[in-house]
Design a protein around this motif. Sequence first.
Motif, mmCIF file in Angstrom:
data_model
loop_
_atom_site.group_PDB
_atom_site.id
_atom_site.type_symbol
_atom_site.label_atom_id
_atom_site.label_comp_id
_atom_site.label_asym_id
_atom_site.label_seq_id
_atom_site.Cartn_x
_atom_site.Cartn_y
_atom_site.Cartn_z
ATOM 1 N N ALA A 40 41.269 6.528 -14.854
ATOM 2 C CA ALA A 40 40.892 7.499 -13.638
ATOM 3 C C ALA A 40 40.427 8.650 -13.888
ATOM 4 O O ALA A 40 39.377 9.272 -13.271
ATOM 5 N N ALA A 41 40.933 9.497 -14.976
ATOM 6 C CA ALA A 41 40.365 10.603 -15.365
ATOM 7 C C ALA A 41 39.003 10.639 -15.939
ATOM 8 O O ALA A 41 38.076 11.431 -15.725
ATOM 9 N N LYS A 42 38.370 9.371 -16.421
ATOM 10 C CA LYS A 42 37.202 9.193 -16.814
ATOM 11 C C LYS A 42 36.324 8.915 -15.809
ATOM 12 O O LYS A 42 34.885 8.749 -15.803
ATOM 13 N N LEU A 43 36.644 8.219 -14.756
ATOM 14 C CA LEU A 43 35.931 7.662 -13.594
ATOM 15 C C LEU A 43 35.586 8.543 -12.815
ATOM 16 O O LEU A 43 36.029 9.685 -12.079
ATOM 17 N N LYS A 44 34.242 8.763 -12.632
ATOM 18 C CA LYS A 44 33.487 9.921 -11.947
ATOM 19 C C LYS A 44 32.728 9.195 -10.890
ATOM 20 O O LYS A 44 31.731 8.499 -11.068
ATOM 21 N N VAL A 45 32.674 9.587 -9.814
ATOM 22 C CA VAL A 45 32.217 9.312 -8.336
ATOM 23 C C VAL A 45 31.360 10.369 -7.726
ATOM 24 O O VAL A 45 31.566 11.241 -7.924
ATOM 25 N N PRO A 46 29.970 9.888 -7.831
ATOM 26 C CA PRO A 46 28.772 10.972 -7.542
ATOM 27 C C PRO A 46 29.255 11.545 -6.079
ATOM 28 O O PRO A 46 29.678 10.628 -4.916
ATOM 29 N N MET A 47 29.264 12.798 -5.959
ATOM 30 C CA MET A 47 29.748 13.511 -4.698
ATOM 31 C C MET A 47 29.036 14.863 -4.588
ATOM 32 O O MET A 47 28.922 15.599 -5.732
ATOM 33 N N TRP A 48 28.942 15.472 -3.547
ATOM 34 C CA TRP A 48 28.514 16.887 -3.296
ATOM 35 C C TRP A 48 29.625 17.772 -2.958
ATOM 36 O O TRP A 48 30.676 17.317 -2.229
ATOM 37 N N PRO A 49 29.920 18.902 -3.530
ATOM 38 C CA PRO A 49 28.945 19.421 -4.650
ATOM 39 C C PRO A 49 29.234 19.222 -5.913
ATOM 40 O O PRO A 49 28.357 19.493 -6.796
ATOM 41 N N VAL A 50 30.334 18.449 -6.310
ATOM 42 C CA VAL A 50 30.538 18.273 -7.775
ATOM 43 C C VAL A 50 30.926 16.582 -7.718
ATOM 44 O O VAL A 50 31.680 16.154 -6.517
ATOM 45 N N PRO A 51 30.776 16.126 -8.837
ATOM 46 C CA PRO A 51 31.369 14.447 -8.939
ATOM 47 C C PRO A 51 32.930 14.562 -8.770
ATOM 48 O O PRO A 51 33.587 15.531 -9.158
ATOM 49 N N ILE A 52 33.419 13.367 -8.180
ATOM 50 C CA ILE A 52 34.786 13.168 -8.234
ATOM 51 C C ILE A 52 35.242 12.428 -9.100
ATOM 52 O O ILE A 52 34.801 11.508 -9.685
ATOM 53 N N THR A 53 36.325 13.144 -9.852
ATOM 54 C CA THR A 53 37.130 12.382 -10.763
ATOM 55 C C THR A 53 38.387 11.782 -9.934
ATOM 56 O O THR A 53 38.983 12.600 -9.183
ATOM 57 N N MET A 54 39.035 10.589 -10.494
ATOM 58 C CA MET A 54 40.044 10.069 -9.980
ATOM 59 C C MET A 54 41.470 10.253 -10.329
ATOM 60 O O MET A 54 42.402 9.518 -10.175
ATOM 61 N N GLY A 55 41.539 11.655 -11.395
ATOM 62 C CA GLY A 55 42.568 11.680 -11.793
ATOM 63 C C GLY A 55 43.728 12.399 -10.935
ATOM 64 O O GLY A 55 44.972 11.776 -11.087
ATOM 65 N N THR A 56 43.388 13.112 -10.283
ATOM 66 C CA THR A 56 44.559 13.503 -9.078
ATOM 67 C C THR A 56 44.912 12.369 -8.220
ATOM 68 O O THR A 56 46.286 12.283 -7.856
ATOM 69 N N PHE A 57 44.238 11.431 -7.766
ATOM 70 C CA PHE A 57 44.631 10.380 -6.943
ATOM 71 C C PHE A 57 45.824 9.616 -7.874
ATOM 72 O O PHE A 57 46.649 9.135 -7.279
ATOM 73 N N ALA A 58 45.341 9.384 -9.089
ATOM 74 C CA ALA A 58 46.117 8.539 -10.058
ATOM 75 C C ALA A 58 47.506 9.257 -10.005
ATOM 76 O O ALA A 58 48.684 8.550 -10.075
ATOM 77 N N VAL A 59 47.482 10.379 -10.347
ATOM 78 C CA VAL A 59 48.829 11.361 -10.427
ATOM 79 C C VAL A 59 49.550 11.254 -9.365
ATOM 80 O O VAL A 59 50.958 10.915 -9.207
ATOM 81 N N LEU A 60 48.781 11.385 -8.235
ATOM 82 C CA LEU A 60 49.814 11.360 -6.808
ATOM 83 C C LEU A 60 50.276 9.920 -6.489
ATOM 84 O O LEU A 60 51.386 9.664 -6.018
ATOM 85 N N ALA A 61 49.496 9.095 -7.027
ATOM 86 C CA ALA A 61 49.851 7.634 -6.566
ATOM 87 C C ALA A 61 50.961 7.022 -7.615
ATOM 88 O O ALA A 61 52.080 6.386 -7.163
ATOM 89 N N ILE A 62 51.023 7.326 -8.964
ATOM 90 C CA ILE A 62 51.906 7.301 -9.921
ATOM 91 C C ILE A 62 53.351 7.877 -9.703
ATOM 92 O O ILE A 62 54.307 7.218 -9.533
ATOM 93 N N GLY A 63 53.251 9.062 -9.220
ATOM 94 C CA GLY A 63 54.525 9.668 -8.653
ATOM 95 C C GLY A 63 55.019 9.186 -7.635
ATOM 96 O O GLY A 63 56.436 8.814 -7.466
ATOM 97 N N THR A 64 54.248 8.868 -6.576
ATOM 98 C CA THR A 64 54.722 7.900 -5.280
ATOM 99 C C THR A 64 55.260 6.443 -5.550
ATOM 100 O O THR A 64 56.358 6.044 -5.328
ATOM 101 N N ALA A 65 54.734 5.873 -6.426
ATOM 102 C CA ALA A 65 54.895 4.437 -6.894
ATOM 103 C C ALA A 65 56.156 4.315 -7.781
ATOM 104 O O ALA A 65 56.967 3.528 -7.526
ATOM 105 N N TYR A 66 56.251 5.479 -8.614
ATOM 106 C CA TYR A 66 57.388 5.316 -9.559
ATOM 107 C C TYR A 66 58.632 5.970 -9.407
ATOM 108 O O TYR A 66 59.513 5.952 -9.911
#
Length: 199
Positions: A40-66
Amino acid sequence: MTTLATRPVLADTFWETTETGIWIKRIALVVAGVLALTIAAKLKVPMWPVPITMGTFAVLAIGTAYGPALGLSTILVYLLVGAFGLDVFAGNSAGTTGLTYMMGTTGGYLVGYALAATALGWFARKGWDREIKWMALALLIGNAIIYVPGLLWLGQVVGWDKPVLAWGLWPFLIGDALKLVLAALVIPGLWKLVGDARA
């Protein structure tokens, strides 16, 4: 919403095991979480004004699921692996790794990862992950928990005379809002699937 009772989290709903086998499950989940967060940290999604990395999504999802304990353990193992120099972080233009990277401008955000995963796990244990509105609120709080140490550390590293908020907050808000909406829909949706499967 449950406010007092401790509720199961998503990780509790599958791979039922014996008392001795619980450690195998936990280790497997930690390894899977570290791998998922790395990707997720390496995954970059094109977005304005900066590309999105999915690291924070993974952190929050892991905390919630675990849950809080296993979620925190997973993030700490991720940080430990990164500290040893493995290429698990999002990376930066300087190309630094290991402790050098962790002590740089993103160090505070990494601390926030551990705090946010713990908080989201606690909210999940209270049942906030079952409904979209409560999940959204928990995710908003978790995101703020990431930003607070992140911005404080960034200011210390670059100096408070620099545009800290312009560098470390404003460009990421649109992308973070989209990730929060996605997580707020996905996680309660998974609970509906689990409920249907057990019905």
